[in-house]
Enzyme design. Structure first.
Site, PDB file in Angstrom:
ATOM      1  N   GLU B 131      -2.220  -4.034 -13.613  1.00 24.53           N
ATOM      2  CA  GLU B 131      -2.396  -2.580 -13.546  1.00 24.53           C
ATOM      3  C   GLU B 131      -3.843  -2.208 -13.235  1.00 24.53           C
ATOM      4  O   GLU B 131      -4.113  -1.269 -12.487  1.00 24.53           O
ATOM      5  CB  GLU B 131      -2.057  -1.954 -14.910  1.00 24.53           C
ATOM      6  CG  GLU B 131      -0.672  -1.436 -15.109  1.00 24.53           C
ATOM      7  CD  GLU B 131      -0.304  -0.288 -14.214  1.00 24.53           C
ATOM      8  OE1 GLU B 131      -0.167  -0.533 -12.993  1.00 24.53           O
ATOM      9  OE2 GLU B 131      -0.115   0.822 -14.721  1.00 24.53           O
ATOM     10  N   THR B 184      -3.026   9.078  -8.106  1.00 21.11           N
ATOM     11  CA  THR B 184      -3.266   8.988  -9.551  1.00 21.11           C
ATOM     12  C   THR B 184      -4.697   9.400  -9.879  1.00 21.11           C
ATOM     13  O   THR B 184      -4.958  10.088 -10.855  1.00 21.11           O
ATOM     14  CB  THR B 184      -3.036   7.542 -10.044  1.00 21.11           C
ATOM     15  OG1 THR B 184      -1.726   7.156  -9.663  1.00 21.11           O
ATOM     16  CG2 THR B 184      -3.165   7.447 -11.552  1.00 21.11           C
TER      17      THR B 184
END
Lengths: 310, 310
Positions: B131, B184
């Protein structure tokens, strides 16, 4: 139906570390007692108050228990005569929900005396009106656990949404009340109106963890979640010796420790009565060492709320 | 022991309305698939990626699945050769945890392939490293539910404290992915760094309510708690038609509705598959009316996490 009733309502620990303004729980002692007696002349009268050292008003329109009982009667349009005797059996302004306990004892007693026209949850708004007189705003984080027992989450005020949280079997509360005064109003005013998003995320992670820990009976998770990064760091400065008292509680085996309500009382949770006693005595040693007198109260979480005494 | 394994890992909805950065849940579809094959020459190689329209790198040191698998091998000091085929079966940059699903599929697969040296929870840090490559920070609110299944609370990052929250039997997710792009990074940068204490209290009341609702199987409480007063009002402006889509979901019978992760996907929870389908079709009608194409995904909450396909 009886003409007179004596009721106990418990003290409460609001906030519970991470849950500022949304969490509270009830203890088995201390608490307040009221005696309500039906009279033929309509009207709510406070005839006697004991244990308050003369600090509370007997004016029923200005006293939390008088207001709570009056609002209940008004709502039901009952033109009854009620005499109230209030026995304060807990310290005032201690952060233990003293005014909430009086209000809850009052509405619970009058509802019983009149044949229970309302259920327990329905009594909440009237007890909150009593709180409003005492604190200036109708908070529920003391009133709701005192009335319903156990751990209570106040999810929302508008509309009022109160949820009773199941708790594990072995949860003991230690409360220490240092003999110093903290005004709720001051304790509220020193809080910052804006807080970092990052801290808020930490706090709501802990609120989620505490609720989950209570419902999963995961004592270690309860302990890990009892952290307040927002309110405690600010309010702690109003309580002499707070950090050392907290450290003593944790070293003695408490799961977690924090300020009760707006203080100055400090509470801790433990998994046995034995640990809870040890925690209390270690906390008290710290306060003794800085010449601050204190009372200690130990009890299980009180899951039943108010009690009829006779 | 097999020399090759095919694994599916699910998409996830992070934040879940009130739980910004601390809550997430897994769905049954969409998700990603990987095929891992043991090779005699040491090293991690990504041989093929399908379904990404050429947008992802095959450089194993820069791709989320490559990094996750490499970190796992490094930690265990295993000098293995692993070839990876990645089949993206979900939209990228959709707010559904696309990179998390790839990383989780990778670490789950390599752990299986090597005889399960670690348990499922122990895989989390390696998936989080994946991630980090994709998002710049090692968030867990997609990775943890993808790996563990169900609803997951990330109480704390330091130290990492991940709690699986039991969920009621009949909880169906509707996800709609509007074909618009939200970065994001942008979605995070527009958030305010400081928030009002009052809003934070509302938010943590709702986080507590959502956890309690899930664990009490109180569907109405789940719905009442799915309110985000902090992040959604700001991020909603990045998603055309958001308010109308949400209103359509609620009118069609959803318990609650919010932005999935940082968007643009929107999710809703419902108590039956029938309602979840109706919710999806009503949401899609709104997006159609403003000429935005979309895909809809319906599934139960996925309580098992990754799955071996063959």
């Amino acid at each position: 139906m009886k003409d007179s009733i004596k009721v106990f309502a418990p003290a409460t620990v609001a906030n519970v570390a991470c849950g500022f303004d949304v969490l509270g729980f009830a203890v088995e002692n201390p608490g307040d007692e009221v005696v309500l007696t039906k009279k033929s002349t309509p009207g709510v009268k406070i005839t006697t108050i004991t244990g308050d050292e003369g600090r509370l008003t007997k004016d029923a329109d200005k006293n939390t228990v008088g207001v709570a009982v009056s609002r209940f009667l008004k709502h039901l349009q009952i033109d009854a005569g009620i005499d109230i005797t209030l026995h304060k059996k807990m310290p005032l302004g201690s952060g233990l929900g003293s005014s909430a306990a009086s209000a809850v004892a009052g509405v619970f007693a009058v509802n019983q005396l009149l044949g229970m026209p309302l259920n327990q949850q329905e009594l909440l708004p009237f007890a909150m009106e009593g709180e409003r007189i005492a604190c200036g705003s109708a908070h529920a984080d003391n009133v709701a656990p005192s009335l319903l027992g156990g751990f209570v989450l106040i999810r929302s005020y508008d509309p009022l949404d109160v949820i009773k949280i199941p708790t594990p079997a072995n949860l003991y509360s230690t409360i220490i009340h240092p003999q110093v005064e903290v005004q709720t109003k001051d304790a509220r005013e020193i809080l910052k109106k804006q807080i970092p998003l990052r801290d808020a995320v930490t706090q709501w992670g802990n609120v989620g963890g505490l609720i989950a820990g209570l419902m999963l009976s995961d004592y270690q998770l309860i302990g890990r979640s009892m952290k307040d990064v927002i309110v405690e760091p600010i309010r702690a400065i109003l309580i002499p010796g707070f950090e050392d008292v907290k450290q003593a509680a944790l070293s003695a085996g408490a799961l977690g420790c924090g300020i009760s309500g707006s203080g100055p009382s400090i509470f801790a949770l433990s998994t046995s009565e034995e640990i809870a006693h040890k925690v209390g005595s270690e906390m008290q040693k710290v306060l003794n060492s800085i010449q601050i007198g204190s009372e200690v109260y130990i009890s299980k979480i009180n899951n039943s709320g108010p009690q009829i005494l006779d």
